[in-house]
Write a protein that holds these residues in place. Sequence first.
Motif, PDB file in Angstrom:
ATOM      1  N   VAL A 147      16.745  53.155  49.130  1.00  0.00           N
ATOM      2  CA  VAL A 147      17.984  53.409  50.106  1.00  0.00           C
ATOM      3  C   VAL A 147      16.653  53.506  51.747  1.00  0.00           C
ATOM      4  O   VAL A 147      17.018  52.352  52.494  1.00  0.00           O
ATOM      5  CB  VAL A 147      18.842  54.721  50.331  1.00  0.00           C
ATOM      6  CG1 VAL A 147      19.309  54.876  51.558  1.00  0.00           C
ATOM      7  CG2 VAL A 147      19.235  54.095  49.683  1.00  0.00           C
ATOM      8  N   LEU A 181      15.381  49.658  51.922  1.00  0.00           N
ATOM      9  CA  LEU A 181      16.057  49.214  53.011  1.00  0.00           C
ATOM     10  C   LEU A 181      16.181  49.944  55.025  1.00  0.00           C
ATOM     11  O   LEU A 181      16.840  48.558  55.508  1.00  0.00           O
ATOM     12  CB  LEU A 181      17.444  49.267  52.675  1.00  0.00           C
ATOM     13  CG  LEU A 181      17.954  48.677  51.571  1.00  0.00           C
ATOM     14  CD1 LEU A 181      18.922  48.777  50.861  1.00  0.00           C
ATOM     15  CD2 LEU A 181      16.932  47.122  51.723  1.00  0.00           C
ATOM     16  N   PHE A 218      22.805  47.097  44.139  1.00  0.00           N
ATOM     17  CA  PHE A 218      23.829  47.983  45.570  1.00  0.00           C
ATOM     18  C   PHE A 218      23.501  46.554  46.061  1.00  0.00           C
ATOM     19  O   PHE A 218      23.693  45.954  45.532  1.00  0.00           O
ATOM     20  CB  PHE A 218      22.224  47.934  45.991  1.00  0.00           C
ATOM     21  CG  PHE A 218      20.922  49.313  45.793  1.00  0.00           C
ATOM     22  CD1 PHE A 218      21.774  50.758  45.709  1.00  0.00           C
ATOM     23  CD2 PHE A 218      19.678  48.904  44.454  1.00  0.00           C
ATOM     24  CE1 PHE A 218      20.039  51.584  45.063  1.00  0.00           C
ATOM     25  CE2 PHE A 218      19.149  50.261  43.809  1.00  0.00           C
ATOM     26  CZ  PHE A 218      19.938  51.340  44.069  1.00  0.00           C
ATOM     27  N   SER A 219      24.392  47.275  46.590  1.00  0.00           N
ATOM     28  CA  SER A 219      24.397  45.822  48.047  1.00  0.00           C
ATOM     29  C   SER A 219      25.421  46.732  49.702  1.00  0.00           C
ATOM     30  O   SER A 219      24.965  47.885  49.348  1.00  0.00           O
ATOM     31  CB  SER A 219      26.431  45.470  47.820  1.00  0.00           C
ATOM     32  OG  SER A 219      27.258  46.306  47.942  1.00  0.00           O
ATOM     33  N   MET A 220      24.963  46.209  50.558  1.00  0.00           N
ATOM     34  CA  MET A 220      24.879  46.224  52.022  1.00  0.00           C
ATOM     35  C   MET A 220      25.014  45.575  52.550  1.00  0.00           C
ATOM     36  O   MET A 220      24.918  44.281  52.705  1.00  0.00           O
ATOM     37  CB  MET A 220      22.957  47.059  52.198  1.00  0.00           C
ATOM     38  CG  MET A 220      23.422  48.021  53.618  1.00  0.00           C
ATOM     39  SD  MET A 220      21.122  48.500  53.594  1.00  0.00           S
ATOM     40  CE  MET A 220      21.181  49.125  55.722  1.00  0.00           C
ATOM     41  N   SER A 264      25.633  45.132  56.596  1.00  0.00           N
ATOM     42  CA  SER A 264      24.412  45.825  58.451  1.00  0.00           C
ATOM     43  C   SER A 264      24.239  45.331  59.662  1.00  0.00           C
ATOM     44  O   SER A 264      24.683  43.837  59.071  1.00  0.00           O
ATOM     45  CB  SER A 264      23.204  46.370  57.836  1.00  0.00           C
ATOM     46  OG  SER A 264      22.310  46.821  58.675  1.00  0.00           O
ATOM     47  N   MET A 316      25.289  51.361  52.717  1.00  0.00           N
ATOM     48  CA  MET A 316      24.892  50.386  51.192  1.00  0.00           C
ATOM     49  C   MET A 316      25.977  51.629  49.966  1.00  0.00           C
ATOM     50  O   MET A 316      26.729  52.301  50.212  1.00  0.00           O
ATOM     51  CB  MET A 316      23.562  50.498  50.473  1.00  0.00           C
ATOM     52  CG  MET A 316      23.524  50.805  49.318  1.00  0.00           C
ATOM     53  SD  MET A 316      21.743  50.876  49.409  1.00  0.00           S
ATOM     54  CE  MET A 316      20.655  50.317  50.047  1.00  0.00           C
TER      55      MET A 316
END
Length: 241
Positions: free
Chosen positions: A7, A10, A142-144, A146, A196
């Motif tokens: 995290v 990112l 994971f996915s995010m 932004s 996220m």
Amino acid sequence: MLVRKTVAALIVVLLAAGSAAADTKIVKLTHIDGFTMMGQSQAPDDKEQTTWIGKDRMHMNQGGTATIVRLDLMKLYVIDHTSQTYNVLDLPVDLSVLVPPEMQQMLAMLQFDVTVTPVDEYKQVGEWKTRRYDMTMSSQMFSMESTMWVTKVASFDPAAYKSMYVHLNSLQPGMAKAAEELGKLEGLVVEQEGVMTMMGNEVGTSEKAISIEEIDPPAGTYDPPPGYTEKPFDFMAQVQR
């Protein structure tokens, strides 16, 4: 701890672009919400991040740790201010050699698909005129999503910066590919908000620039601090920091 490191990486990678003139100093505040994963609670994380960018070198300091890229030497320095030690790695870094066999499957699961999309929306962020970019990232774990607000920097050299930024993130699984895509941004991210999703948990992230200035760096900015001890690189120890 690997989740926390990923995290944080990112957030770090969302610098996204920069300047290759003499020299650019960027100060940002970064934030990661608290979360619980696999029974482990992580408190909210707030840091002041200072980045120096030169023609062929880069230094990112996040309090207890720092990373230095030296393209002139083809070296990556990983610095631990708490223990006053540092590691030296040859560039380009090959994670497949550094990661222990039991972590190889996890490494594969952390490879990201990243898409950056410019949006015809503009706003003033502090002293900077910015354009909006949307980003999506996804992996098996994971996915995010932004939203980034990007300002152009007059001395921006995208090719030089992209090369250094990929190296800077080369110790974070999946981040080198993300850095490649984020190299498409035409400027510097001065504000970002994202969410996220990890195993059904949502974690909010944000960053905001405090200052961007052209300034001569202090002596030794792109070298390990005097008096620090060099140690062999240990991937597992790096993950646990």
